[in-house]
Write a protein that holds these residues in place. Structure first.
Motif, mmCIF file in Angstrom:
data_model
loop_
_atom_site.group_PDB
_atom_site.id
_atom_site.type_symbol
_atom_site.label_atom_id
_atom_site.label_comp_id
_atom_site.label_asym_id
_atom_site.label_seq_id
_atom_site.Cartn_x
_atom_site.Cartn_y
_atom_site.Cartn_z
ATOM 1 N N LEU A 1 -11.908 3.728 2.605
ATOM 2 C CA LEU A 1 -10.552 3.651 3.462
ATOM 3 C C LEU A 1 -9.673 2.916 2.507
ATOM 4 O O LEU A 1 -8.368 3.597 2.230
ATOM 5 N N ALA A 2 -9.630 1.641 2.299
ATOM 6 C CA ALA A 2 -8.996 0.560 1.057
ATOM 7 C C ALA A 2 -8.387 1.702 -0.201
ATOM 8 O O ALA A 2 -7.225 1.846 -0.224
ATOM 9 N N ARG A 3 -9.246 2.429 -0.934
ATOM 10 C CA ARG A 3 -9.142 3.458 -2.030
ATOM 11 C C ARG A 3 -8.364 4.740 -1.152
ATOM 12 O O ARG A 3 -7.239 4.860 -1.732
ATOM 13 N N VAL A 4 -8.344 5.386 -0.016
ATOM 14 C CA VAL A 4 -7.293 6.037 0.094
ATOM 15 C C VAL A 4 -6.600 5.580 0.504
ATOM 16 O O VAL A 4 -5.192 6.359 -0.195
ATOM 17 N N PHE A 5 -5.968 4.131 0.682
ATOM 18 C CA PHE A 5 -4.597 4.531 1.583
ATOM 19 C C PHE A 5 -4.025 3.542 -0.193
ATOM 20 O O PHE A 5 -2.976 3.339 -0.230
ATOM 21 N N LYS A 6 -4.493 3.410 -0.671
ATOM 22 C CA LYS A 6 -4.123 2.698 -2.281
ATOM 23 C C LYS A 6 -3.964 4.202 -2.656
ATOM 24 O O LYS A 6 -2.619 3.726 -3.381
ATOM 25 N N ALA A 7 -3.730 4.681 -3.081
ATOM 26 C CA ALA A 7 -3.335 6.373 -3.382
ATOM 27 C C ALA A 7 -2.365 6.640 -2.995
ATOM 28 O O ALA A 7 -1.586 7.437 -3.610
ATOM 29 N N HIS A 8 -2.698 5.943 -1.411
ATOM 30 C CA HIS A 8 -1.005 6.042 -0.945
ATOM 31 C C HIS A 8 0.122 5.687 -0.970
ATOM 32 O O HIS A 8 1.375 5.391 -0.560
ATOM 33 N N GLY A 9 -0.071 4.122 -1.793
ATOM 34 C CA GLY A 9 0.764 3.645 -2.051
ATOM 35 C C GLY A 9 0.341 2.017 -1.570
ATOM 36 O O GLY A 9 1.422 0.868 -2.084
ATOM 37 N N VAL A 10 -0.766 1.587 -0.690
ATOM 38 C CA VAL A 10 -0.871 0.774 -0.358
ATOM 39 C C VAL A 10 -1.345 -0.438 -2.033
ATOM 40 O O VAL A 10 -1.733 0.023 -2.699
ATOM 41 N N GLU A 11 -0.407 -2.256 -1.826
ATOM 42 C CA GLU A 11 -0.562 -2.258 -3.086
ATOM 43 C C GLU A 11 -1.154 -3.781 -2.312
ATOM 44 O O GLU A 11 -1.780 -4.989 -3.239
ATOM 45 N N LYS A 12 -1.191 -4.226 -1.135
ATOM 46 C CA LYS A 12 -1.521 -5.115 -0.122
ATOM 47 C C LYS A 12 -2.154 -5.081 0.784
ATOM 48 O O LYS A 12 -2.150 -4.349 1.776
ATOM 49 N N ILE A 13 -3.733 -6.435 0.813
ATOM 50 C CA ILE A 13 -4.867 -6.679 2.182
ATOM 51 C C ILE A 13 -4.712 -7.454 2.102
ATOM 52 O O ILE A 13 -5.573 -7.796 1.916
ATOM 53 N N ARG A 14 -4.682 -7.558 3.675
ATOM 54 C CA ARG A 14 -5.356 -9.006 4.330
ATOM 55 C C ARG A 14 -6.574 -8.460 4.371
ATOM 56 O O ARG A 14 -6.091 -7.675 6.073
ATOM 57 N N LEU A 15 -6.895 -9.814 4.706
ATOM 58 C CA LEU A 15 -7.957 -9.185 6.360
ATOM 59 C C LEU A 15 -7.852 -10.472 7.340
ATOM 60 O O LEU A 15 -7.600 -11.809 7.161
#
Ligand code: SAM
Length: 363
Positions: free
Chosen positions: A85-99
């Protein structure tokens, strides 16, 4: 008297069926804007709904007791599913992930997940923790390529802190964790203090004095009406303006520009050059208008607001054979129709609306 949970299970509140969202084909360009022009940039992922603290304003013991039905392991997204999912979100512009969670450091082998997310490349990876396990895990977290860390600490006074976490956890152990994180190179460390009127407001100045000159950034969070279990009242909120006035009267402060659009904390620097603080005014100065955050709950439901009532079941897609392109289309359709702005319309009347608990949706 035991508290009544108004919903049988907050996690079951309105899950939109996959087909409830129109799914036009959207080629990922890294730029998705919702109905109010807000772009998707951040993803918060709750990796567990469990926590080893029972903070009275978040997971009160009388609700989250020994018999509380936390999610079974099979319901949690696996590390592979989260990374996909992180890859999918990154393709849509996500730059930061907080766990986050619950308490993310309770999720076994979390550093493996961080390493998998780091392998995707180009993501700012951070984590919010209560710090209880940080002394033991700081080096492994750094080695797995975690970029930064935020530690929650609501008081320096041991009595106040133990009463707030409600599991008798000492301040000293959290401070040890913060020192270990700094030594491991996870700086700059952010320290989050939720301020509740009559509970820990007298800890504001001691906290400011302690972290001034430390290089860590202390941030004061207004107590919010998340979920239904904390019995929130507007009177419990200490407005950020009051916090800034209180600290400024001892240590003169000046406002600082935001690091980037959508930064939740308003920044203030000490005029003597000894660092900065932040205030997060989610109640008195809503920042919905530039909110770029999506939230992935522990069981894979996607929410576009901390106060959302509808979650979108991404786990059903992951486990039902959907391709990355199909999941990406679905995510895009959800974001494109996003219109929420709960904090802007918050009032005593909105408090009773159905809401999701923070431990599940992720803080
Ligand atoms: N267990 C981790 C921790 O303690 O940081 C991560 C999850 S916790 C839900 C994330 C953050 O949300 C913590 O800083 C916590 O103090 C804050 N929080 C929880 N309930 C809140 C509320 N009602 N209002 C404001 N902040 C809250």
């Amino acid at each position: 008297m035991a508290k009544v949970i108004p919903l049988t299970d907050a996690r079951a509140v309105r899950t939109a069926s996959v087909h409830a969202v129109a799914t036009p084909h959207v080629t990922p360009t890294g730029l998705l804007a919702d109905t109010r022009g807000r772009v998707l940039r951040d993803l918060r992922i709750s990796v567990t709904d469990r926590c080893n603290f029972r903070c009275v304003y978040c997971m009160p013991k009388d609700v989250y007791g020994h018999d509380y039905p936390f999610l079974p392991h099979a319901d949690l997204l696996s590390f592979e599913e989260i990374a996909r999912l992180a890859r999918v979100f990154k393709a849509h512009g996500v730059e930061k992930i907080r766990l986050t969670g619950g308490e993310p450091l309770l999720r076994k082998n979390l550093e493996h997940l961080i390493a998998m997310l780091a392998d995707i490349g180009g993501l700012d990876l951070t984590l919010t923790t209560n710090g209880a396990a940080l002394a033991a895990k700081a080096v492994a977290l750094k080695k797995s390529s975690l970029t930064r860390i935020t530690v929650s600490l609501d008081a320096l006074d041991d009595g106040v802190f133990r009463a707030m976490n409600d599991v008798d956890f000492p301040v000293a152990k959290v401070l040890e964790g913060i020192d270990a994180a700094a030594a491991a190179g996870l700086a700059p460390i952010k320290i989050n203090m939720v301020v509740k009127r009559g509970v820990n407001e007298r800890e504001i100045l001691p906290m400011a004095r302690y972290f001034k000159c430390s290089g860590h950034i202390l941030r004061f969070i207004e107590y919010m009406d998340v979920g239904h279990t904390n019995g929130w009242r507007m009177d419990d909120v200490v407005p950020s303006a009051e916090v800034v006035r209180m600290i400024g009267s001892e240590f003169p402060l000046a406002p600082v520009d935001a690091n980037y659009t959508g930064e939740v904390a308003e920044r203030w620097r000490y005029l003597d050059g000894s660092g900065e603080i932040g205030v997060i005014s989610s109640v008195t100065q809503a920042f919905c208008s530039d909110c770029t955050r999506a939230r992935l709950a522990t069981d894979g439901k996607l929410y576009t607001c901390l106060f959302a009532t509808t979650g979108y079941d991404l786990r059903a897609l992951l486990r039902g054979g959907s391709s990355d392109a199909e999941i990406g289309n679905y995510v895009a359709a959800i974001w494109l129709q996003r219109a929420d702005r709960y904090s802007e319309i918050r009032s005593e009347n909105t408090v009773a609306l159905p809401k999701i608990e923070m431990s599940y949706i992720g803080g």
